[in-house]
Write a protein that holds these residues in place. Structure first.
Motif, PDB file in Angstrom:
ATOM      1  N   GLN A  21      64.873  58.041  48.735  1.00  0.00           N
ATOM      2  CA  GLN A  21      65.596  58.811  49.755  1.00  0.00           C
ATOM      3  C   GLN A  21      65.238  60.276  49.534  1.00  0.00           C
ATOM      4  O   GLN A  21      65.263  60.744  48.408  1.00  0.00           O
ATOM      5  N   LEU A  22      64.949  60.956  50.619  1.00  0.00           N
ATOM      6  CA  LEU A  22      64.524  62.343  50.494  1.00  0.00           C
ATOM      7  C   LEU A  22      65.727  63.264  50.257  1.00  0.00           C
ATOM      8  O   LEU A  22      66.714  63.191  50.977  1.00  0.00           O
ATOM      9  N   GLY A  64      72.810  59.052  60.602  1.00  0.00           N
ATOM     10  CA  GLY A  64      71.588  58.276  60.800  1.00  0.00           C
ATOM     11  C   GLY A  64      70.476  59.082  61.440  1.00  0.00           C
ATOM     12  O   GLY A  64      69.308  58.748  61.317  1.00  0.00           O
ATOM     13  N   ILE A  84      68.213  62.401  61.665  1.00  0.00           N
ATOM     14  CA  ILE A  84      67.856  63.530  60.810  1.00  0.00           C
ATOM     15  C   ILE A  84      66.988  64.539  61.546  1.00  0.00           C
ATOM     16  O   ILE A  84      66.650  65.572  61.004  1.00  0.00           O
ATOM     17  N   HIS A  85      66.655  64.234  62.783  1.00  0.00           N
ATOM     18  CA  HIS A  85      65.831  65.180  63.544  1.00  0.00           C
ATOM     19  C   HIS A  85      66.769  65.972  64.462  1.00  0.00           C
ATOM     20  O   HIS A  85      67.400  65.407  65.340  1.00  0.00           O
ATOM     21  N   MET A  98      68.062  58.704  68.773  1.00  0.00           N
ATOM     22  CA  MET A  98      67.480  57.383  68.957  1.00  0.00           C
ATOM     23  C   MET A  98      68.508  56.400  69.486  1.00  0.00           C
ATOM     24  O   MET A  98      69.704  56.560  69.285  1.00  0.00           O
ATOM     25  N   THR A 106      69.130  53.677  68.261  1.00  0.00           N
ATOM     26  CA  THR A 106      69.860  53.112  67.120  1.00  0.00           C
ATOM     27  C   THR A 106      71.007  54.007  66.671  1.00  0.00           C
ATOM     28  O   THR A 106      71.961  53.531  66.077  1.00  0.00           O
ATOM     29  N   THR A 107      70.917  55.307  66.932  1.00  0.00           N
ATOM     30  CA  THR A 107      71.972  56.188  66.425  1.00  0.00           C
ATOM     31  C   THR A 107      72.993  56.557  67.498  1.00  0.00           C
ATOM     32  O   THR A 107      73.989  57.194  67.196  1.00  0.00           O
ATOM     33  N   LEU A 143      60.868  57.446  54.568  1.00  0.00           N
ATOM     34  CA  LEU A 143      61.505  56.696  55.648  1.00  0.00           C
ATOM     35  C   LEU A 143      63.000  56.637  55.406  1.00  0.00           C
ATOM     36  O   LEU A 143      63.446  56.202  54.343  1.00  0.00           O
ATOM     37  N   SER A 144      63.782  57.094  56.378  1.00  0.00           N
ATOM     38  CA  SER A 144      65.233  57.066  56.200  1.00  0.00           C
ATOM     39  C   SER A 144      65.760  55.674  56.503  1.00  0.00           C
ATOM     40  O   SER A 144      65.065  54.840  57.077  1.00  0.00           O
ATOM     41  N   GLU A 145      67.015  55.435  56.121  1.00  0.00           N
ATOM     42  CA  GLU A 145      67.596  54.114  56.342  1.00  0.00           C
ATOM     43  C   GLU A 145      67.640  53.762  57.826  1.00  0.00           C
ATOM     44  O   GLU A 145      67.569  52.600  58.188  1.00  0.00           O
ATOM     45  N   SER A 146      67.742  54.789  58.682  1.00  0.00           N
ATOM     46  CA  SER A 146      67.800  54.500  60.112  1.00  0.00           C
ATOM     47  C   SER A 146      66.402  54.414  60.741  1.00  0.00           C
ATOM     48  O   SER A 146      66.286  54.311  61.955  1.00  0.00           O
ATOM     49  N   GLY A 147      65.362  54.460  59.900  1.00  0.00           N
ATOM     50  CA  GLY A 147      64.023  54.234  60.420  1.00  0.00           C
ATOM     51  C   GLY A 147      63.290  55.483  60.882  1.00  0.00           C
ATOM     52  O   GLY A 147      62.254  55.390  61.535  1.00  0.00           O
ATOM     53  N   LEU A 148      63.815  56.651  60.551  1.00  0.00           N
ATOM     54  CA  LEU A 148      63.146  57.894  60.939  1.00  0.00           C
ATOM     55  C   LEU A 148      62.230  58.368  59.816  1.00  0.00           C
ATOM     56  O   LEU A 148      62.562  58.230  58.639  1.00  0.00           O
ATOM     57  N   MET A 149      61.103  58.953  60.210  1.00  0.00           N
ATOM     58  CA  MET A 149      60.156  59.442  59.216  1.00  0.00           C
ATOM     59  C   MET A 149      60.314  60.945  58.991  1.00  0.00           C
ATOM     60  O   MET A 149      60.524  61.705  59.917  1.00  0.00           O
ATOM     61  N   VAL A 150      60.191  61.355  57.743  1.00  0.00           N
ATOM     62  CA  VAL A 150      60.050  62.766  57.387  1.00  0.00           C
ATOM     63  C   VAL A 150      58.801  62.849  56.530  1.00  0.00           C
ATOM     64  O   VAL A 150      58.700  62.096  55.571  1.00  0.00           O
ATOM     65  N   GLN A 194      58.554  64.759  60.251  1.00  0.00           N
ATOM     66  CA  GLN A 194      58.726  64.248  61.609  1.00  0.00           C
ATOM     67  C   GLN A 194      57.395  64.046  62.316  1.00  0.00           C
ATOM     68  O   GLN A 194      57.261  63.166  63.134  1.00  0.00           O
TER      69      GLN A 194
END
Lengths: 782, 223
Positions: free
Chosen positions: A104-105, A672, A674-675, A723, A725-726, B172-179, B181
């Motif tokens: 996790q980042l 959920g 992050i953008h 998204m 999903t979110t 990859l975050s748990e919700s499927g997003l990439m960083v 971006q």
């Protein structure tokens, strides 16, 4: 372990287990519990091949990656250590608890908080020590901040030695931007017992990095490279064991003493290393580079480094107001501004009566790290605030300050040692400031001795010989300069000095300050603390760097003065006949500021806002809706208006009034997601319309939104989701706000939303873009 | 195969910014050029790919993974091999975009749009290089998780099979997003016959986060 004694580690584990039949897609650590004999058998192969340290099969075990596999972190870790113990016991072989990235980042680029990462690592470490690991290896890391969380968790919860290897690219940086010097400085400071590189590259490409690292740390060095790169068509690694060992051998000449293999290596590689490496590596040269750093940038102690002084509430009403209102963005902006102006280290002082200083220090340090990559100087007299700052810092910081008082030294120096910080010692003690240079130097010597007694290296002790106001104590300027020279030349320490205080109370202060700065630099001052936004001061530093030879061939000096525009714009002369509206429409910041200043001479602050700034922004918004201008122009205009609002705020702060605001709005990007660039655009526009925005950031859980909505007692909340999903978590957040009973309107926006969908999930308003969100705010809040 | 960022199309950058054709003043043009220049200088693009055989049931041989959805099955119908690819502009660009959002939002939106155009360029170049390397075999268009009926959750499989985090540093975050971006993952089919072109769709676009066209209910027409 002997510093230069050869130590052979093991090779890859995952691929060995796959060869032994591990089903694809299953986490390899599960076998620690279900097939311990198979795992132990792989370890035994490595022992037979010559490994003296076995990495337990625990690399991927943590609460995030192992969730849902059916076993707890403790079970997997204890099983893994037990398997390695089975192979090691009865031999001269140690077992290392292997800790990999959490997956996790971390903040600021990701959303995992430093403290959460610490907790996740602690859980692994406590189990690992209980199960009988001999040491901890933190490996394959690319984020120095994550490493720091793991190292602190190891040091604070176990008694095990800690080794660290990170993964670098050939560029000399990790994927997260950590540099080799930053790794060396930070990890030496944190008391890591050995460090180096693993994975990422083949052996030959790691050699230059190992050489660089050896200049920044005295700790034993580790290399555990891949067997080259895998073939994309087959996934196979092509390097032979013999080739691998031959390419690693030169590292022994650099003093590297701990070797193993990462991806693509097998027991054959370890056997080749055991057979070909010499029993002892060449003696290490002492590290010859020193300094402080963030993860991405180092301020080395081999020249003059400017410390920016602006993040400090002393005598600054606007800053004090920002602290009281927890306006962190305003404080962070001072960091960006100083970095742009040439500061190389940022002093951070958030001490103000009535402020929870440790909490504020932690917040501000994190906020600064999100927007600048400068090393930080934690400036406080409160040990709790110092520790909060040092813990949150990503890199190696400076502590400002201690003095000669024994109780201060006893309270602060252990913190500097623990977190590996450099420390500023002020030449004063319980009897005040000595009036002669000899007295100050004696205190400097005492501080040095105390620091050394705590194990702080000499090069991390910085001395502040204290600038006194020349208009009040004229003879003191000479004593200060003399003390700087003595501390530099006789004690061999670097000095720090806040210079601007010298000219207090005199006209044309800049003349005195510049002259004093120049003399102090020539006396040896290494780290001037000053306001980098004053160009003349930075010019003097630039000139000194040429004269002292630090700026080779005057390159930086020439660049600095080649780029000065022929005719700089000033606030004093806005374009003739231009109105504030014109200036804002065209996005002209300086002109807007100048015209606002003129208007404030004739109108009240509120009138300037309501009759000039807001109508201008409305006109911009209409133009945007008619597509006469597009997004960058809308924001340019908002930024220009912001200059006007800032000036208004300054005026109000000066006469001690509360800040002007048209109302408060909570913004959040939901759980959920992050953008959040869309939400950030909305924030900028709303702020420039005069609203106060409480920005909760991204990946915000519903309960945090509810808590903020109630705490701030807002009547409008903005939520964004990107998204499909979110959008579900957006619906949850709306439901939670409704359930709390707090009366407020909710506006939503984001790429996948439509007006219908927004209504369906219970939102009051759908905002198509930033302009529309400002319209909604006006409708709700006025 | 090296990652190649060879240029940023102004047309693309403007599209991502929702530009509708009004006249552009000189200072805005200069902002655009500066933004594109900065991304070209600062981006450190990285790419990664791996070839898999496609089994009789459509699974990638030896992986236990079968790409999910009717759309990808249609796309791969004639293919006996599949390339998994990943590309990113790197954390340098991510940090630049985030920092700029804190200090100068006008610059930030331009950088964001230019970076979207840049990652498309990197992907196009990789696909061109792959097409050349695999000739005379033929490649399909690239197809990303989240597009059509392939769930975003398929990202996790691609990350596992390519070891993307470790190899090129995408998280990859748990919700499927990439960083970062500005990253793309995709599947590409390999076959002996030329494949029809397919739309990639908005969901697969790096700009989908804040696309003005999309919010206006239209599309930029590119995909």
């Amino acid at each position: 372990m002997e510093k230069h004694e050869l130590i052979i580690l093991d090779g890859a584990m995952g691929t060995m287990l796959q060869a032994a039949g591990l089903p694809v897609g299953q986490i390899p650590e599960l076998w620690n519990c279900t097939q311990p004999e198979t795992v132990a058998a792989v370890h035994r192969q490595y022992v037979e091949a010559g490994s003296r340290v076995l990495y337990a099969n625990t690399f991927g075990v943590n609460r995030f990656k192992a969730a849902g596999c059916g076993r707890s972190v403790a079970e997997l870790v204890e099983g893994g250590v037990r398997c390695a113990r089975m192979a090691a016991d009865g031999r001269d072989v140690k077992v290392a608890l292997d800790i990999g990235p959490l997956g996790q980042l971390l903040e600021p680029l990701g959303t995992l908080r430093f403290e959460e990462a610490y907790d996740a690592f602690r859980e692994i470490l406590v189990s690992g020590e209980r199960a009988g690991a001999d040491l901890v290896i933190i490996e394959t890391m690319s984020d120095l901040y994550e490493v720091k969380a793991a190292v602190l968790a190891a040091k604070e919860n176990t008694a095990l030695p800690v080794w660290v290897t990170m993964t670098f690219e050939a560029s000399g940086r990790t994927f997260l931007g950590t540099t080799v010097p930053a790794m060396g400085l930070t990890l030496s400071g944190l008391g890591v017992d050995a460090m180096g590189f693993n994975c990422s590259l083949g052996p030959e490409k790691l050699l230059p990095l190992a050489e660089e690292l050896s200049r920044w740390t005295d700790r034993p060095l580790i290399l555990k490279p891949n067997a080259g790169l895998p073939d994309p068509a087959t996934g196979a690694y092509s390097m032979t064991a013999e080739d691998f060992a031959r390419k690693l051998a030169p590292a022994q000449e650099l003093g590297v003493s701990i070797f193993g293999g990462c991806c693509g290596t097998t027991p054959a590689f370890i056997r080749a290393l055991s057979g070909s490496l010499k029993a002892a590596s060449a003696p290490r040269r002492a590290a010859d580079r020193h300094g402080v750093c963030s993860a991405a940038r180092t301020a080395s102690f081999d020249g003059v480094r400017v410390i920016g002084e602006r993040i400090n509430p002393t005598g600054k009403k606007r800053f004090q107001q920002a602290l009281r209102e927890a306006d962190i963005d305003c404080i962070a902006a001072l960091g960006i501004e100083q970095q742009d102006a040439g500061a190389e280290i940022l002093d951070v002082n958030v001490g103000l009566p009535g402020i929870d200083e440790p909490a504020m220090m932690r917040r501000v340090v994190k906020a600064l790290q999100a927007v600048t990559d400068l090393p930080l100087q934690i400036d406080s007299s409160d040990p709790a605030a110092i520790e909060a700052g040092l813990r949150a810092v990503n890199g190696k910081a400076i502590v400002n300050s201690v003095n000669g008082k024994p109780e201060v030294l006893a309270a602060v120096l252990p913190l500097c040692k623990k977190y590996g910080a450099a420390v500023v010692g002020l030449c004063m003690d319980q009897d005040g400031i000595p009036q002669d240079w000899q007295g100050r130097c004696r205190i400097a010597e005492r501080i040095l001795d105390a620091a050394l007694s705590y194990g702080i290296p000499r090069e991390d002790v910085l001395i502040d010989c204290l600038t006194l106001t020349v208009s009040a104590q004229q003879e003191q300027a000479a004593h200060t300069l003399r003390a700087v020279r003595y501390v530099t030349e006789e004690l061999g320490l670097r000095t720090v000095l806040g210079v601007s205080n010298i000219s207090f109370g005199l006209p044309a202060r800049e003349q005195i300050t510049l002259s004093f700065l120049t003399q102090a630099l020539h006396a040896g001052l290494a780290l001037p603390i000053l306001n980098p936004n004053q160009a003349a001061t930075m010019d003097a530093v630039a000139a000194y760097r040429v004269l002292s030879g630090q700026d080779r061939d005057a390159e930086a000096y020439i660049r600095r003065f080649a780029s000065v525009p022929a005719q700089e714009r000033t606030t004093a002369a806005p374009g003739a006949g231009m109105s504030i509206k014109d200036a804002i429409m065209r996005g002209l910041r300086q002109e807007t500021k100048g015209l606002t200043g003129q208007a404030l001479e004739q109108m009240s602050e509120m009138d300037v806002v309501d009759r000039l700034l807001i109508p201008a922004l409305d006109a911009v918004g209409e133009s945007y809706e008619r597509q006469e201008i597009f997004l960058p122009q809308l924001i340019n205009a908002a930024n220009a208006a912001c200059e006007g609002f800032e000036l208004v705020k300054e005026r109000i702060a000066q006469r001690g009034g509360a800040s002007v605001s048209k109302g408060k709005i909570v913004l959040a990007t939901v759980r959920g997601d992050i953008h959040d660039i869309g939400k950030n655009i909305v924030r900028v526009v709303l702020e420039n319309y005069g609203y106060t925005v409480v920005d909760l950031g991204r990946d915000v859980p519903a309960e945090k939104v509810v808590e903020a909505v109630i705490r701030e007692n807002v009547r409008l909340v903005g939520l964004s989701a990107l998204m499909t999903t979110t959008v579900a978590s957006m619906a949850e957040t709306i439901a939670a706000i409704r359930e709390s009973g707090h009366d407020c309107r909710i506006m939503v926006g984001g790429a996948v939303l439509t007006p219908d969908y927004a209504a369906q999930i219970g939102a009051d308003y759908y905002a198509r873009d930033a302009k529309q969100s400002a319209d909604i705010a006006k409708q709700v809040l006025g | 195969m090296e990652a190649r960022l060879t240029g940023i199309s102004r047309r693309e950058t403007l599209k991502y910014l929702g530009y509708a054709g009004s006249p552009l003043p000189e200072d805005v043009l200069e902002q655009l050029s500066a933004g594109e220049r900065e991304i070209l200088q600062r981006a450190a693009p990285r790419v990664l790919w791996r070839l898999f055989d496609r089994g009789p049931a459509g699974e990638l041989a030896g992986t236990g993974y079968t790409p999910a959805g009717d759309d990808i099955r249609d796309l791969l119908r004639d293919c006996d091999q599949v390339i998994l690819m990943a590309a990113t502009l790197g954390m340098e660009t991510e940090a630049l975009l985030r920092r700029t959002q804190a200090s100068d939002m006008a610059r930030a939106v331009i950088l964001d749009a230019a970076a979207s155009a840049a990652i498309e360029n990197v992907c196009d170049n990789l696909c061109a290089d792959l097409a050349e390397a695999f000739a005379p075999r033929c490649l399909t268009d690239r197809f990303s998780p989240g597009y059509g009926d392939m769930p975003v959750s398929q990202q996790a499989e691609l990350f596992r099979l390519l070891d993307i985090s470790r190899r090129i540093g995408i998280s990859l975050s748990e919700s499927g997003l990439m960083v970062p971006q500005k990253s793309v993952t995709a599947l590409i089919g390999v076959s002996d016959r030329p494949q029809g072109r397919r739309s990639r769709g908005c969901e697969a676009c790096a700009m989908s986060a804040d696309c003005a066209y999309r919010k206006g209910g239209t599309s930029c027409g590119k995909t």
